[in-house]
Each structure stands twice: as C-alpha cells, then as structure tokens.
Scaffold this motif. Structure first.
Motif, short mmCIF file in Angstrom:
data_model
loop_
_atom_site.label_atom_id
_atom_site.label_comp_id
_atom_site.label_asym_id
_atom_site.label_seq_id
_atom_site.Cartn_x
_atom_site.Cartn_y
_atom_site.Cartn_z
N LEU A 137 -56.29 109.28 14.58
CA LEU A 137 -57.56 108.57 14.78
C LEU A 137 -57.59 107.35 13.88
CD1 LEU A 137 -60.60 108.99 16.06
CD2 LEU A 137 -61.12 109.07 13.64
N GLY B 244 -58.00 116.54 14.46
CA GLY B 244 -57.32 117.31 13.41
C GLY B 244 -56.90 118.65 13.98
N ARG C 170 -47.31 121.26 1.19
CA ARG C 170 -48.61 121.91 1.31
C ARG C 170 -48.56 123.26 0.62
NH1 ARG C 170 -52.22 120.90 4.67
NH2 ARG C 170 -52.32 118.97 5.84
C1 LIG Z 1 -52.81 124.43 -3.67
C2 LIG Z 1 -53.79 124.91 -2.67
C3 LIG Z 1 -53.98 126.27 -2.50
C4 LIG Z 1 -54.90 126.75 -1.56
N1 LIG Z 1 -55.07 128.10 -1.44
C5 LIG Z 1 -56.00 128.56 -0.56
C6 LIG Z 1 -56.21 129.96 -0.42
O1 LIG Z 1 -55.54 130.77 -1.06
N2 LIG Z 1 -57.16 130.39 0.45
C7 LIG Z 1 -57.94 129.51 1.17
O2 LIG Z 1 -58.81 129.97 1.93
N3 LIG Z 1 -57.75 128.15 1.08
C8 LIG Z 1 -56.81 127.67 0.23
N4 LIG Z 1 -56.59 126.32 0.12
C9 LIG Z 1 -57.47 125.42 0.91
C10 LIG Z 1 -56.95 125.23 2.33
O3 LIG Z 1 -55.61 124.77 2.28
C11 LIG Z 1 -57.83 124.20 3.05
O4 LIG Z 1 -59.18 124.53 2.86
C12 LIG Z 1 -57.54 124.19 4.54
O5 LIG Z 1 -56.22 123.77 4.78
C13 LIG Z 1 -58.53 123.27 5.24
O6 LIG Z 1 -58.16 123.22 6.60
P1 LIG Z 1 -58.61 121.96 7.49
O7 LIG Z 1 -58.09 122.22 8.86
O8 LIG Z 1 -60.05 121.68 7.28
O9 LIG Z 1 -57.84 120.72 6.84
P2 LIG Z 1 -56.25 120.48 6.82
O10 LIG Z 1 -55.53 121.79 6.70
O11 LIG Z 1 -56.01 119.42 5.81
O12 LIG Z 1 -55.95 119.91 8.30
C14 LIG Z 1 -56.38 118.62 8.66
C15 LIG Z 1 -55.52 118.21 9.86
O13 LIG Z 1 -56.00 116.94 10.34
C16 LIG Z 1 -54.89 116.09 10.55
N5 LIG Z 1 -55.37 114.71 10.37
C17 LIG Z 1 -55.68 114.08 9.21
N6 LIG Z 1 -56.09 112.82 9.46
C18 LIG Z 1 -56.04 112.64 10.82
C19 LIG Z 1 -56.34 111.56 11.69
N7 LIG Z 1 -56.77 110.38 11.21
N8 LIG Z 1 -56.18 111.74 13.03
C20 LIG Z 1 -55.73 112.93 13.52
N9 LIG Z 1 -55.43 114.01 12.74
C21 LIG Z 1 -55.58 113.84 11.40
C22 LIG Z 1 -53.86 116.52 9.51
O14 LIG Z 1 -52.56 116.14 9.93
C23 LIG Z 1 -54.05 118.04 9.49
O15 LIG Z 1 -53.24 118.68 10.45
C24 LIG Z 1 -55.66 125.83 -0.79
C25 LIG Z 1 -55.47 124.45 -0.94
C26 LIG Z 1 -54.55 124.00 -1.87
C27 LIG Z 1 -54.36 122.51 -2.02
#
Ligand SMILES: Cc1cc2nc3c(=O)[nH]c(=O)nc-3n(C[C@H](O)[C@H](O)[C@H](O)COP(=O)(O)OP(=O)(O)OC[C@H]3O[C@@H](n4cnc5c(N)ncnc54)[C@H](O)[C@@H]3O)c2cc1C
Ligand SMILES: Cc1cnn(-c2ccc(OCc3ccccc3)c(C(=O)O)c2)c1-c1ccc(Cl)c(F)c1
Length: 470
Positions: free
Chosen positions: A138, A17, A54
């Motif tokens: 993955l 990810g 997003r």
């Molecule tokens: C409407 C909304 C508003 C938000 N506002 C805020 C805010 O104001 N402040 C805040 O702190 N948070 C906010 N968030 C939460 C924030 O967006 C998430 O917590 C954050 O994006 C999490 O990051 P992450 O890297 O864990 O997951 P993600 O950002 O979802 O990244 C996961 C990555 O893994 C990749 N991936 C998925 N499956 C696979 C696979 N099988 N193999 C390889 N790669 C894969 C995806 O393509 C992606 O690039 C908000 C969320 C939403 C929905």
C-alpha cells in the motif's frame, strides 16, 4: 431504495497486511460472507524460504486461542504448538526453579510464527470469497473515497476500492499514516532503550537441551533472556538488553565473557562457537510501543493488531491482543447488524481502553523486570502470587493469570489488580499492627533476654535485602 441486486451485492472488505492479524481477520470477514481481498507487501511466505529478523516463536494464550477457535483453527494450531505449563527460572548459579502457571489446564503454547502465518493464509484461501494479493504494497489511500494505491515490485501500481478497509499492516502501518493527518487523532510511539536478539539452542543427541514444556526465563534485571521450545526440538532464545550493552560486545571472546557472567548455564547449551557466530548474524532489533485513538475513520476504515497498538513483548500479549481485536470487532458486527457506520465507532469505544491497558501493562512489566527482577525476586513474587491465590482463590487472582488465561477485559484486569493490591496492603498493615500490639503485650508481660533475639533478626533482614539486590 436501489435495485434488489444492489442489496444482494456482497460488500468488499480490503485487509491491508497479510501478517498474523490480517490473515486471521480475512477468515473472520470471509466467514461472514464478505468479498475479502488481502493485500500483502511481501511475497507469499508459503513459497518463500525464510522470513528473517522476526520473533521466530510466540507465546499463544487464551485470548488468541479463542479467536482461532472462532474460525475453527484452534485445534490445528494448538496441535502444532508446544505447551508450557510453567515458568522455569534460571538462577545465576544455574539452579532451575519451576513455578506453575496455576491449575492443570492453564498453560501457554509456543507456536512457530511463520507456520502460524502460513496456516492462517491457507485457511483464508479456503473461502471462495477471499483473494490473497501478494507483492502488493500500500502506497497511499484516501479516507474520503476509500481508494487505495498499491505498488508492485515491478513499479506498476494498482488502484483498488473497497467498502471497508481494515489496516492490519503492523507497527509501521501505512494505513495509519492517513489517520495522522486528521484532527483529533491521538498518537504516541515509544522506542525503549532495549533491543532483542534471537539465538538458537540446538537439541542434544536429538532431544531438547532443556526441559521442553516450560517458558525458560533468565531474569537478570537489566538483562533478560527467555527460551521457547520449537517442534524441531530446538529452543529459540531471545536476549533482551540495552542497545548500548549490545554495542559494547564486539568480539566473539566478549560474547563468551558476557554469557559467562550472566547466563553461564547457556554457553554449553547454545554452544560457544554458535554463540560467537550467531551473535553477529543479525543486529539487535528495536522494540516500539504504539498507542493511538480513534481506531476508525467513519464507516470506511479501521485499524487492528500492531497497526493500532504495538506493545513491547514483556507480557507475551501482542499477537494475543491483535487476535482478540478480531473477536471483539466480530461481536460488535453482530450487535449492530454489520452496519459499518455504527460498528466502527463502537469498536473504538470498546477496544481502545483495553488495548491501551495492555500496552501500559507490557511497558510496566518491562520497567519492573528491568529494575527489580532477578531470579530470587521473580520466584518470591510468583510464589506470593500463587500462595495468595491458593488462600483466597476468588478474591486474589494474579494479574498474569487474568491477562493470560482469561478474557477479562485488559482494563478491568488492571482495575482489579489495583483493588487486590490495596486489599493485600491493608491486610498486611492490619496484621503487622496486630502483631506489634500483640507482641508488645506479651513482651510487657514477660520480657525476654534481648541478646538471644538480635542474631536471627539480623539474619532475616539480610535475607530480605538480598532478595532485591541484583
Ligand atoms: C521479540 C518479539 C517477541 C514477541 N513475542 C510475542 C509473544 O510471545 N506473544 C504474542 O502474543 N506476541 C508477541 N509479539 C508480538 C507479535 O509479534 C505482534 O503483536 C504480531 O506480529 C502483530 O501482528 P500484526 O499482523 O498486527 O502485525 P505484523 O505481524 O507486523 O504483520 C503486518 C503485515 O503487514 C504487512 N505490511 C506492512 N506494511 C504494508 C503495506 N504498506 N502494504 C501491505 N502490507 C504491508 C507486513 O509485511 C506484515 O506481513 C512479539 C513481538 C516481538 C517483536
Ligand atoms: C513470552 C512471554 C509470555 N509470558 N511472558 C511473561 C512475562 C512476564 C512474566 O512475569 C513478569 C514479572 C515477574 C516477576 C515480577 C514482576 C513481573 C511472566 C510470568 O509470570 O511467568 C511471563 C513472557 C515473557 C516475555 C519477555 C520476558 Cl523478558 C519474559 F521474562 C517473559
């Protein structure tokens, strides 16, 4: 004992990810000297045109900033964000009421999601021991062997082994799938009945359409809207509403009618034509809350970010919590001398209570705001918070302040909040009892003309009732 070069061989960390948490984590592990391989299913967003669907901008606060600071990225990201020093509460009549977050330095930042992701990927790539693999999805992996299978757009597959697998693949994590097959893995997910939709508020004559350095909030109980500023002087508005309400609106006229009723001051600012068009551009998106435990399997695999704890966005903490995961893990790596067999179980022990606490807090906020919070109630609650904090700055710290502007462990912030509520309620009870006793004594000593009292008391009561009615 093994040959000396075996000990000098750097361990390989596979980060699955390349989103916000994965890209940041890559920097943390690369900084420690591991060979880092990032595998991201999407193409390189630095070459792609747009990342659609997003949340376009996010609120970055203290926890997230501390993580960025650890890898030397805080200044760069902060310089590309817009400070929001207060909330700006919009009433139905269009009245705007600012409520500061607290002291001067206490502000949150509106940052562009895609830009943040690009900056973190680029920073990760500056480490010679990091490789980014895009277009790698993955498909499967084995907890026993640590062998991962990635599929590429052309259907070809690639087998990869690593010493540590870090699952940062988001709320619908493929890494987490293997956890679900194991006994003693606890998992829950909740979709809430609300969806969200982003709308853009353009600049007026090249300037922000509203005051820029504020988190704009339109609290309407069931319906809520927020607007965060962007560097291009637009605002990204996020409308939160039950899916069944989104579905009731099927024509441009109905969009305008709805906004006229609940967010009249935004029609001119977003633009009636833009509203009619953009409302139907993308369907409302779902919001899911995911909690699970443990976050690790042996010394082989660990979940971080939304893969471990997706939270509803009603506290603006999802990314901040995921970024804080990286710092906490890194601190434990120091404590246990990078021994994965000790670090991973300790990470679960320390971090699960906190990530579960913020998941619960975000859901609590959603339920509280949906049920009670209109603009009057929002203002009342926040002014009471700020007043009590002003009166007893060390005893009473608003929950939002602890969560947003400190690194108080989330679960400890909740415990303290419960304790503070108890103290305040007891305080109110005793002062009410004191007032009744004192008042009765005065009344007995010199009884007043009752008719002169009824009118103001009734007025006071009606005002209180009005605060809570939508
Ligand atoms: C409407 C909304 C508003 C938000 N506002 C805020 C805010 O104001 N402040 C805040 O702190 N948070 C906010 N968030 C939460 C924030 O967006 C998430 O917590 C954050 O994006 C999490 O990051 P992450 O890297 O864990 O997951 P993600 O950002 O979802 O990244 C996961 C990555 O893994 C990749 N991936 C998925 N499956 C696979 C696979 N099988 N193999 C390889 N790669 C894969 C995806 O393509 C992606 O690039 C908000 C969320 C939403 C929905
Ligand atoms: C993106 C982001 C960053 N922080 N917050 C946030 C959240 C909640 C808040 O108070 C809850 C409350 C107010 C009044 C009474 C009870 C609870 C406050 C505050 O205190 O300003 C700020 C949000 C946000 C996200 C979604 C919605 Cl819908 C929203 F309105 C704001």
């Amino acid at each position: 004992e093994g040959s000396p070069e075996r000990h000098s061989k750097k361990k390989v960390v596979a980060v699955v990810g390349g989103g916000l948490v994965g890209a940041l984590n890559a920097c943390f592990f690369a900084k420690r000297g591991f060979d880092v391989e990032v595998f991201e299913t999407r193409e390189d967003i630095r070459q792609a045109k747009i990342v659609k669907g997003r949340s376009i901008n996010l609120a970055l606060s203290h926890r997230g900033r501390q993580a960025l600071k650890h890898v030397g990225m805080e200044e760069k990201i902060v310089s590309q964000g817009i400070p929001m020093h207060a909330r700006m509460i919009h009433s139905l009549s269009g009245k705007q009421s600012p409520i500061p977050y607290g002291k001067k330095g206490q502000y949150i930042l509106s940052v562009d999601r895609a830009n943040l992701n690009k900056e973190l990927l680029t920073e990760a790539e500056t480490y010679p021991n990091t490789k980014l693999n895009f277009d790698h999805k993955l498909q499967d992996w084995s907890a026993e062997t640590g062998l991962m299978t990635f599929v590429r757009p052309d259907g070809s597959t690639e087998e990869v082994e690593a010493d540590l697998i870090v699952g940062c693949d988001g709320a619908f994590s493929a890494i987490r799938k293997q956890f679900l097959r194991r006994s003693c893995f606890n998992y829950s997910q909740t979709y809430i009945p609300h969806g969200y939709m982003e709308l853009t508020m353009p600049p007026i004559n090249g300037e922000f359409a509203m005051k820029a350095n504020y988190l704009h909030i339109w609290p309407r109980n069931t319906f809520m809207m927020i607007a965060l500023p962007n560097m291009d002087k637009t605002f990204t508005c996020t409308l939160f509403m039950p899916f069944e309400e989104f579905e009731k609106i099927t024509t441009g006229d109905e969009v305008i009618e709805f906004f006229q009723k609940y967010f009249p001051d935004t029609i001119q600012l977003i633009g009636a034509d833009a509203l009619r068009r953009d409302y139907f551009r993308l369907p409302a998106q779902a919001m899911v809350s995911v909690k699970c435990s443990p976050y690790h399997i042996g010394g082989k695999c660990v979940l971080m970010g939304d893969a471990a704890h997706a939270v509803v966005p009603f506290y603006g903490q999802g990314m901040n919590a995921g970024f804080e995961d990286c710092i906490v893990f890194d601190e434990i790596m120091d404590q246990f001398n990078e021994d994965f067999n000790a670090v991973l179980p300790e990470y679960t022990r320390v971090r699960v209570p906190d990530d579960h606490a913020i998941a619960d807090l975000a859901m609590y906020n959603y339920i509280e705001m949906r049920a009670h919070v209109n603009s009057k109630w929002f203002l009342f609650r926040k002014h009471v918070d700020n007043f009590l904090h002003f009166l007893m700055p060390r005893a009473i710290i608003p929950l939002y302040t602890m969560v947003t502007f400190t690194r108080t462990r989330y679960h400890e912030a909740v415990e303290r909040w419960h304790w503070q509520n108890k103290v305040i309620n007891r305080g109110l009870l005793f002062s009410a009892a004191g007032a009744v006793l004192g008042g009765s004594y005065v009344l007995i000593k010199n009884p007043p003309d009752i008719n002169k009292l009824i009118v103001p008391a009734e007025k006071m009561w009606n005002r209180l009732v009005a605060l809570r009615t939508p």
